[in-house]
Motif scaffolding. Sequence first.
Motif, PDB file in Angstrom:
ATOM      1  N   ARG A 136      -6.596   8.790   5.492  1.00  0.00           N
ATOM      2  CA  ARG A 136      -6.871   7.863   6.703  1.00  0.00           C
ATOM      3  C   ARG A 136      -7.903   8.506   7.756  1.00  0.00           C
ATOM      4  NH1 ARG A 136      -4.832   4.636   4.217  1.00  0.00           N
ATOM      5  NH2 ARG A 136      -2.862   3.349   4.436  1.00  0.00           N
ATOM      6  N   GLY A 192       0.875  -1.259   0.005  1.00  0.00           N
ATOM      7  CA  GLY A 192      -0.152  -0.104  -0.245  1.00  0.00           C
ATOM      8  C   GLY A 192       0.816   1.163  -0.084  1.00  0.00           C
ATOM      9  N   ALA A 193       0.210   2.570  -0.096  1.00  0.00           N
ATOM     10  CA  ALA A 193       1.037   3.701  -0.257  1.00  0.00           C
ATOM     11  C   ALA A 193       1.350   4.069   1.240  1.00  0.00           C
ATOM     12  CB  ALA A 193       0.373   4.680  -1.025  1.00  0.00           C
ATOM     13  N   GLY A 194       0.301   3.813   2.085  1.00  0.00           N
ATOM     14  CA  GLY A 194       0.301   4.385   3.809  1.00  0.00           C
ATOM     15  C   GLY A 194       1.048   3.510   4.250  1.00  0.00           C
ATOM     16  N   MET A 250      -2.448   3.427  -8.596  1.00  0.00           N
ATOM     17  CA  MET A 250      -3.302   4.199  -7.577  1.00  0.00           C
ATOM     18  C   MET A 250      -3.663   5.443  -8.038  1.00  0.00           C
ATOM     19  SD  MET A 250      -2.672   2.542  -4.007  1.00  0.00           S
ATOM     20  CE  MET A 250      -0.626   2.398  -3.803  1.00  0.00           C
ATOM     21  N   HIS A 261     -13.339   2.369   1.832  1.00  0.00           N
ATOM     22  CA  HIS A 261     -12.070   2.203   1.629  1.00  0.00           C
ATOM     23  C   HIS A 261     -11.579   1.733   0.414  1.00  0.00           C
ATOM     24  CE1 HIS A 261      -7.844   2.413   3.847  1.00  0.00           C
ATOM     25  NE2 HIS A 261      -7.853   2.372   2.338  1.00  0.00           N
TER      26      HIS A 261
END
Length: 306
Positions: A221, A64-66, A89, A269
Amino acid sequence: MKITFCCTGNKPEPWLAGLHAVLPGAEVTVWEPGAPRADHAVVWAPPQQFFDEQTRLKGVFNIGAGVDALLKLRLPPQATVVRLDDAGMSVQMAEYVCHAVIRHFREFDGYAADIAAGKWTYRKPRERAEFPVGVMGLGVLGARVAQALAQFDFPVMGWSRSAKELAGVRCFAGAAQFNEFLASTRILVNLLPLTPETRDIMCLQTLSRLQSGGYVINVARGAHLVDDDLLALLASGHLAGAMLDVFRNEPLPSDHPFWQEPKITITPHTSARTLRDESIAQIAAKIRALEAGQAIVGIVDPVRGY
Ligand code: NDP
Ligand code: OXD
Protein backbone atom coordinates in the motif's frame (compact mmCIF):
# COMPACT_ATOMS: atom_id res chain seq x y z
CA MET A 1 -30.05 -17.22 0.43
CA LYS A 2 -29.54 -13.62 -0.74
CA ILE A 3 -26.16 -12.27 -1.90
CA THR A 4 -25.62 -8.58 -2.55
CA PHE A 5 -22.81 -7.28 -4.80
CA CYS A 6 -21.26 -3.85 -4.23
CA CYS A 7 -17.86 -3.57 -5.88
CA THR A 8 -16.87 -0.06 -6.96
CA GLY A 9 -14.98 -0.07 -10.27
CA ASN A 10 -16.00 -3.62 -11.26
CA LYS A 11 -18.52 -4.45 -13.97
CA PRO A 12 -21.19 -6.43 -12.07
CA GLU A 13 -22.64 -8.61 -14.87
CA PRO A 14 -19.83 -11.20 -15.15
CA TRP A 15 -19.55 -11.47 -11.36
CA LEU A 16 -23.29 -12.00 -11.02
CA ALA A 17 -23.32 -14.61 -13.79
CA GLY A 18 -20.33 -16.40 -12.22
CA LEU A 19 -21.84 -16.40 -8.72
CA HIS A 20 -25.18 -17.65 -10.11
CA ALA A 21 -23.40 -20.49 -11.91
CA VAL A 22 -21.66 -21.77 -8.77
CA LEU A 23 -24.43 -20.98 -6.27
CA PRO A 24 -27.55 -21.81 -8.32
CA GLY A 25 -29.88 -21.64 -5.31
CA ALA A 26 -28.83 -18.12 -4.34
CA GLU A 27 -30.45 -14.84 -5.34
CA VAL A 28 -27.54 -12.60 -6.39
CA THR A 29 -28.22 -8.91 -7.07
CA VAL A 30 -26.37 -5.63 -7.43
CA TRP A 31 -26.84 -3.45 -4.35
CA GLU A 32 -28.66 -0.18 -4.69
CA PRO A 33 -29.82 2.10 -1.88
CA GLY A 34 -32.93 0.69 -0.22
CA ALA A 35 -32.32 -2.89 -1.49
CA PRO A 36 -33.61 -5.73 0.75
CA ARG A 37 -31.19 -7.02 3.37
CA ALA A 38 -28.97 -9.89 2.21
CA ASP A 39 -27.20 -12.79 3.94
CA HIS A 40 -23.78 -12.29 2.35
CA ALA A 41 -22.03 -9.45 0.56
CA VAL A 42 -19.31 -9.40 -2.09
CA VAL A 43 -17.60 -6.01 -1.84
CA TRP A 44 -14.81 -3.70 -2.94
CA ALA A 45 -14.74 -0.12 -1.66
CA PRO A 46 -18.43 0.02 -0.71
CA PRO A 47 -19.91 3.24 0.70
CA GLN A 48 -20.78 3.46 4.42
CA GLN A 49 -24.46 3.60 3.42
CA PHE A 50 -24.15 0.01 2.18
CA PHE A 51 -23.33 -1.31 5.67
CA ASP A 52 -25.74 1.09 7.38
CA GLU A 53 -28.54 -0.59 5.39
CA GLN A 54 -27.21 -4.16 5.17
CA THR A 55 -27.44 -4.90 8.87
CA ARG A 56 -28.19 -8.64 8.64
CA LEU A 57 -25.02 -9.79 6.84
CA LYS A 58 -23.39 -13.02 7.99
CA GLY A 59 -20.40 -12.82 5.63
CA VAL A 60 -18.63 -9.87 3.96
CA PHE A 61 -16.33 -11.06 1.18
CA ASN A 62 -13.70 -8.54 0.05
CA ILE A 63 -12.54 -9.13 -3.55
CA GLY A 64 -8.97 -8.22 -2.64
CA ALA A 65 -6.37 -9.32 -0.11
CA GLY A 66 -5.99 -5.94 1.60
CA VAL A 67 -8.82 -4.85 3.90
CA ASP A 68 -7.41 -1.50 5.09
CA ALA A 69 -10.11 0.54 3.28
CA LEU A 70 -12.91 -1.81 4.37
CA LEU A 71 -11.92 -1.66 8.04
CA LYS A 72 -12.27 2.14 8.03
CA LEU A 73 -16.05 1.65 7.72
CA ARG A 74 -18.55 0.79 10.49
CA LEU A 75 -19.30 -2.87 9.77
CA PRO A 76 -22.22 -4.97 11.08
CA PRO A 77 -20.76 -6.42 14.31
CA GLN A 78 -22.01 -9.96 13.68
CA ALA A 79 -20.56 -10.22 10.14
CA THR A 80 -17.50 -12.37 9.41
CA VAL A 81 -15.14 -10.34 7.19
CA VAL A 82 -13.21 -12.49 4.72
CA ARG A 83 -10.39 -11.42 2.43
CA LEU A 84 -9.16 -13.19 -0.73
CA ASP A 85 -6.68 -15.87 0.21
CA ASP A 86 -4.32 -16.05 -2.78
CA ALA A 87 -6.97 -16.84 -5.46
CA GLY A 88 -4.27 -16.61 -8.13
CA MET A 89 -2.55 -13.52 -6.72
CA SER A 90 0.57 -15.07 -5.17
CA VAL A 91 1.97 -16.32 -8.49
CA GLN A 92 1.43 -12.87 -10.03
CA MET A 93 3.13 -11.21 -7.07
CA ALA A 94 6.07 -13.62 -7.33
CA GLU A 95 6.40 -12.79 -11.05
CA TYR A 96 6.30 -9.05 -10.41
CA VAL A 97 8.82 -9.02 -7.55
CA CYS A 98 11.25 -11.46 -9.20
CA HIS A 99 11.05 -9.31 -12.34
CA ALA A 100 11.80 -6.14 -10.31
CA VAL A 101 14.71 -7.71 -8.40
CA ILE A 102 16.28 -9.31 -11.47
CA ARG A 103 15.79 -6.20 -13.62
CA HIS A 104 17.67 -4.16 -11.02
CA PHE A 105 20.34 -6.76 -10.20
CA ARG A 106 21.12 -7.53 -13.88
CA GLU A 107 20.99 -3.82 -14.86
CA PHE A 108 18.50 -4.49 -17.64
CA ASP A 109 17.38 -0.82 -17.69
CA GLY A 110 20.99 0.20 -18.34
CA TYR A 111 21.28 -2.33 -21.17
CA ALA A 112 17.98 -1.11 -22.67
CA ALA A 113 19.27 2.49 -22.62
CA ASP A 114 22.56 1.44 -24.24
CA ILE A 115 20.77 -0.55 -26.97
CA ALA A 116 18.38 2.36 -27.62
CA ALA A 117 21.48 4.51 -28.14
CA GLY A 118 22.90 1.93 -30.59
CA LYS A 119 25.64 0.83 -28.14
CA TRP A 120 26.77 -2.81 -27.77
CA THR A 121 28.25 -2.67 -24.26
CA TYR A 122 28.95 -5.11 -21.41
CA ARG A 123 28.69 -4.45 -17.69
CA LYS A 124 30.71 -6.30 -15.08
CA PRO A 125 28.61 -9.13 -13.61
CA ARG A 126 27.46 -8.30 -10.07
CA GLU A 127 27.84 -10.60 -7.07
CA ARG A 128 24.46 -12.07 -6.09
CA ALA A 129 25.67 -12.34 -2.49
CA GLU A 130 25.91 -8.54 -2.42
CA PHE A 131 22.18 -8.17 -3.17
CA PRO A 132 20.37 -9.70 -0.19
CA VAL A 133 16.60 -9.31 -0.50
CA GLY A 134 14.39 -8.68 2.53
CA VAL A 135 10.64 -9.33 2.32
CA MET A 136 8.45 -7.54 4.88
CA GLY A 137 5.33 -9.64 5.47
CA LEU A 138 5.48 -13.43 5.19
CA GLY A 139 1.79 -14.11 4.71
CA VAL A 140 0.05 -15.65 1.72
CA LEU A 141 1.84 -13.38 -0.76
CA GLY A 142 5.11 -12.62 1.03
CA ALA A 143 5.95 -16.27 1.71
CA ARG A 144 5.45 -17.19 -1.96
CA VAL A 145 7.54 -14.21 -3.09
CA ALA A 146 10.38 -14.98 -0.66
CA GLN A 147 10.52 -18.61 -1.78
CA ALA A 148 10.44 -17.64 -5.47
CA LEU A 149 13.40 -15.27 -4.92
CA ALA A 150 15.32 -18.01 -3.11
CA GLN A 151 15.03 -20.12 -6.29
CA PHE A 152 17.27 -17.55 -7.99
CA ASP A 153 19.91 -18.03 -5.25
CA PHE A 154 19.58 -14.53 -3.80
CA PRO A 155 20.17 -14.42 -0.06
CA VAL A 156 16.56 -13.96 1.16
CA MET A 157 15.40 -12.59 4.49
CA GLY A 158 11.81 -12.34 5.72
CA TRP A 159 10.16 -10.36 8.52
CA SER A 160 6.75 -10.95 10.07
CA ARG A 161 4.88 -10.39 13.32
CA SER A 162 5.03 -14.00 14.50
CA ALA A 163 8.07 -16.27 14.06
CA LYS A 164 8.17 -18.36 10.87
CA GLU A 165 10.22 -21.14 9.32
CA LEU A 166 10.51 -21.06 5.52
CA ALA A 167 12.93 -23.15 3.46
CA GLY A 168 15.67 -20.97 1.95
CA VAL A 169 14.58 -17.86 3.88
CA ARG A 170 16.25 -16.39 6.98
CA CYS A 171 13.28 -15.35 9.10
CA PHE A 172 13.09 -12.43 11.55
CA ALA A 173 10.07 -11.56 13.68
CA GLY A 174 8.66 -8.66 15.63
CA ALA A 175 9.87 -5.18 16.47
CA ALA A 176 12.88 -6.55 18.35
CA GLN A 177 14.40 -8.04 15.17
CA PHE A 178 13.37 -5.33 12.72
CA ASN A 179 16.65 -3.38 12.73
CA GLU A 180 18.70 -6.54 12.26
CA PHE A 181 16.44 -7.50 9.34
CA LEU A 182 16.88 -4.07 7.72
CA ALA A 183 20.66 -4.05 8.20
CA SER A 184 20.86 -7.46 6.47
CA THR A 185 18.84 -6.21 3.48
CA ARG A 186 19.81 -4.38 0.30
CA ILE A 187 16.64 -4.87 -1.75
CA LEU A 188 13.53 -4.30 0.38
CA VAL A 189 10.17 -5.76 -0.70
CA ASN A 190 7.03 -4.63 1.11
CA LEU A 191 4.14 -7.09 1.44
CA LEU A 192 2.69 -5.99 4.76
CA PRO A 193 -0.98 -5.20 5.29
CA LEU A 194 -1.69 -1.52 5.99
CA THR A 195 -2.48 -1.21 9.71
CA PRO A 196 -1.86 1.50 12.31
CA GLU A 197 1.39 -0.34 13.17
CA THR A 198 2.69 -0.50 9.59
CA ARG A 199 1.61 2.90 8.21
CA ASP A 200 4.71 4.99 7.24
CA ILE A 201 6.95 2.02 8.05
CA MET A 202 9.29 2.85 5.13
CA CYS A 203 10.63 6.23 6.28
CA LEU A 204 13.98 8.01 6.60
CA GLN A 205 14.85 6.17 9.80
CA THR A 206 14.12 2.65 8.55
CA LEU A 207 15.23 3.04 4.91
CA SER A 208 18.55 4.54 6.13
CA ARG A 209 19.25 1.22 7.83
CA LEU A 210 19.24 -0.67 4.52
CA GLN A 211 22.61 -1.51 3.04
CA SER A 212 24.14 1.19 0.89
CA GLY A 213 22.88 1.14 -2.70
CA GLY A 214 19.53 -0.14 -1.46
CA TYR A 215 16.46 -0.65 -3.63
CA VAL A 216 12.78 -0.49 -2.60
CA ILE A 217 9.93 -2.51 -4.10
CA ASN A 218 6.53 -1.48 -2.73
CA VAL A 219 3.67 -3.74 -3.78
CA ALA A 220 1.46 -3.46 -0.68
CA ARG A 221 0.00 0.00 0.00
CA GLY A 222 1.17 3.54 -0.78
CA ALA A 223 0.74 4.70 2.83
CA HIS A 224 3.49 2.31 3.95
CA LEU A 225 6.02 4.63 2.29
CA VAL A 226 6.90 8.22 3.21
CA ASP A 227 7.31 9.63 -0.30
CA ASP A 228 9.60 12.55 0.58
CA ASP A 229 11.91 10.28 2.58
CA LEU A 230 12.32 7.97 -0.40
CA LEU A 231 13.11 10.94 -2.66
CA ALA A 232 15.67 12.29 -0.13
CA LEU A 233 17.47 8.93 0.10
CA LEU A 234 17.54 8.60 -3.70
CA ALA A 235 19.00 12.12 -3.95
CA SER A 236 21.67 11.36 -1.32
CA GLY A 237 22.64 8.16 -3.16
CA HIS A 238 21.95 5.87 -0.18
CA LEU A 239 19.22 4.26 -2.27
CA ALA A 240 19.82 3.32 -5.90
CA GLY A 241 16.19 3.11 -7.01
CA ALA A 242 12.67 1.92 -6.43
CA MET A 243 9.89 0.08 -8.22
CA LEU A 244 6.49 1.15 -6.94
CA ASP A 245 3.10 -0.36 -7.73
CA VAL A 246 1.02 1.39 -5.06
CA PHE A 247 0.66 5.04 -4.03
CA ARG A 248 -0.95 7.18 -1.34
CA ASN A 249 -3.31 8.60 -3.98
CA GLU A 250 -4.27 6.45 -6.95
CA PRO A 251 -4.09 7.18 -9.81
CA LEU A 252 -0.78 8.87 -8.94
CA PRO A 253 -1.46 12.62 -9.42
CA SER A 254 0.19 14.02 -12.56
CA ASP A 255 2.22 16.57 -10.58
CA HIS A 256 3.68 14.01 -8.15
CA PRO A 257 7.51 14.10 -8.18
CA PHE A 258 7.73 10.29 -8.61
CA TRP A 259 6.77 10.75 -12.30
CA GLN A 260 9.92 12.83 -12.89
CA GLU A 261 12.40 10.70 -10.89
CA PRO A 262 14.35 8.48 -13.31
CA LYS A 263 15.42 6.14 -10.48
CA ILE A 264 11.77 5.23 -9.83
CA THR A 265 9.82 2.76 -11.96
CA ILE A 266 6.04 3.08 -11.65
CA THR A 267 3.31 0.54 -12.40
CA PRO A 268 -0.42 1.27 -11.94
CA HIS A 269 -1.40 -1.03 -9.00
CA THR A 270 -1.21 -4.09 -11.17
CA SER A 271 1.31 -6.39 -9.48
CA ALA A 272 -1.36 -8.94 -8.48
CA ARG A 273 -4.80 -8.48 -10.02
CA THR A 274 -7.99 -9.99 -8.68
CA LEU A 275 -8.84 -12.90 -10.98
CA ARG A 276 -12.60 -13.15 -11.31
CA ASP A 277 -13.11 -16.88 -11.83
CA GLU A 278 -10.67 -17.93 -9.08
CA SER A 279 -12.20 -15.39 -6.71
CA ILE A 280 -15.78 -16.46 -7.41
CA ALA A 281 -14.88 -20.12 -6.83
CA GLN A 282 -13.17 -19.27 -3.54
CA ILE A 283 -15.97 -17.02 -2.28
CA ALA A 284 -18.69 -19.52 -3.22
CA ALA A 285 -16.89 -22.36 -1.42
CA LYS A 286 -16.58 -20.18 1.69
CA ILE A 287 -20.24 -19.11 1.61
CA ARG A 288 -21.22 -22.78 1.45
CA ALA A 289 -18.86 -23.60 4.33
CA LEU A 290 -20.14 -20.71 6.49
CA GLU A 291 -23.73 -21.74 5.82
CA ALA A 292 -22.83 -25.29 6.89
CA GLY A 293 -21.15 -24.03 10.06
CA GLN A 294 -17.68 -25.12 8.88
CA ALA A 295 -14.35 -23.34 9.48
CA ILE A 296 -12.81 -21.24 6.69
CA VAL A 297 -9.43 -19.54 6.21
CA GLY A 298 -8.92 -15.88 5.40
CA ILE A 299 -11.06 -14.42 8.19
CA VAL A 300 -9.99 -10.88 9.02
CA ASP A 301 -9.31 -9.92 12.62
CA PRO A 302 -10.58 -6.31 12.85
CA VAL A 303 -8.51 -5.64 15.99
CA ARG A 304 -5.25 -6.81 14.38
CA GLY A 305 -6.25 -4.95 11.20
CA TYR A 306 -5.62 -7.78 8.70
P1 NDP B 1 -1.42 -11.77 4.87
O1 NDP B 1 -2.37 -11.27 5.89
O2 NDP B 1 -1.50 -13.19 4.44
O3 NDP B 1 0.08 -11.53 5.38
C1 NDP B 1 0.46 -10.40 6.10
C2 NDP B 1 1.87 -10.61 6.65
O4 NDP B 1 2.31 -9.39 7.25
C3 NDP B 1 1.93 -11.68 7.74
O5 NDP B 1 3.12 -12.43 7.62
C4 NDP B 1 1.96 -10.86 9.03
O6 NDP B 1 2.61 -11.49 10.12
C5 NDP B 1 2.77 -9.66 8.59
N1 NDP B 1 2.53 -8.51 9.46
C6 NDP B 1 1.37 -7.86 9.73
N2 NDP B 1 1.55 -6.87 10.60
C7 NDP B 1 2.88 -6.87 10.91
C8 NDP B 1 3.69 -6.10 11.76
N3 NDP B 1 3.19 -5.10 12.51
N4 NDP B 1 5.01 -6.39 11.84
C9 NDP B 1 5.53 -7.41 11.12
N5 NDP B 1 4.80 -8.20 10.28
C10 NDP B 1 3.50 -7.93 10.19
O7 NDP B 1 -1.55 -10.79 3.62
P2 NDP B 1 -1.26 -11.10 2.07
O8 NDP B 1 0.09 -11.69 1.97
O9 NDP B 1 -2.39 -11.83 1.45
O10 NDP B 1 -1.28 -9.61 1.47
C11 NDP B 1 -0.40 -8.61 1.93
C12 NDP B 1 -0.81 -7.25 1.40
O11 NDP B 1 -0.50 -7.14 0.02
C13 NDP B 1 -2.29 -6.93 1.45
O12 NDP B 1 -2.68 -6.49 2.75
C14 NDP B 1 -2.43 -5.83 0.43
O13 NDP B 1 -2.28 -4.56 1.04
C15 NDP B 1 -1.27 -6.09 -0.52
N6 NDP B 1 -1.73 -6.47 -1.86
C16 NDP B 1 -1.38 -5.69 -2.94
C17 NDP B 1 -1.77 -6.05 -4.20
C18 NDP B 1 -1.34 -5.26 -5.39
O14 NDP B 1 -1.83 -5.51 -6.49
N7 NDP B 1 -0.43 -4.34 -5.26
C19 NDP B 1 -2.59 -7.26 -4.45
C20 NDP B 1 -2.87 -8.00 -3.27
C21 NDP B 1 -2.46 -7.61 -2.03
P3 NDP B 1 2.02 -12.85 10.77
O15 NDP B 1 2.28 -13.91 9.72
O16 NDP B 1 2.83 -13.05 11.98
O17 NDP B 1 0.55 -12.61 11.00
C1 OXD C 1 -5.63 -6.25 -3.01
C2 OXD C 1 -5.21 -5.31 -4.04
O1 OXD C 1 -5.55 -5.92 -1.83
O2 OXD C 1 -5.55 -5.54 -5.23
O3 OXD C 1 -6.05 -7.36 -3.37
O4 OXD C 1 -4.50 -4.36 -3.75
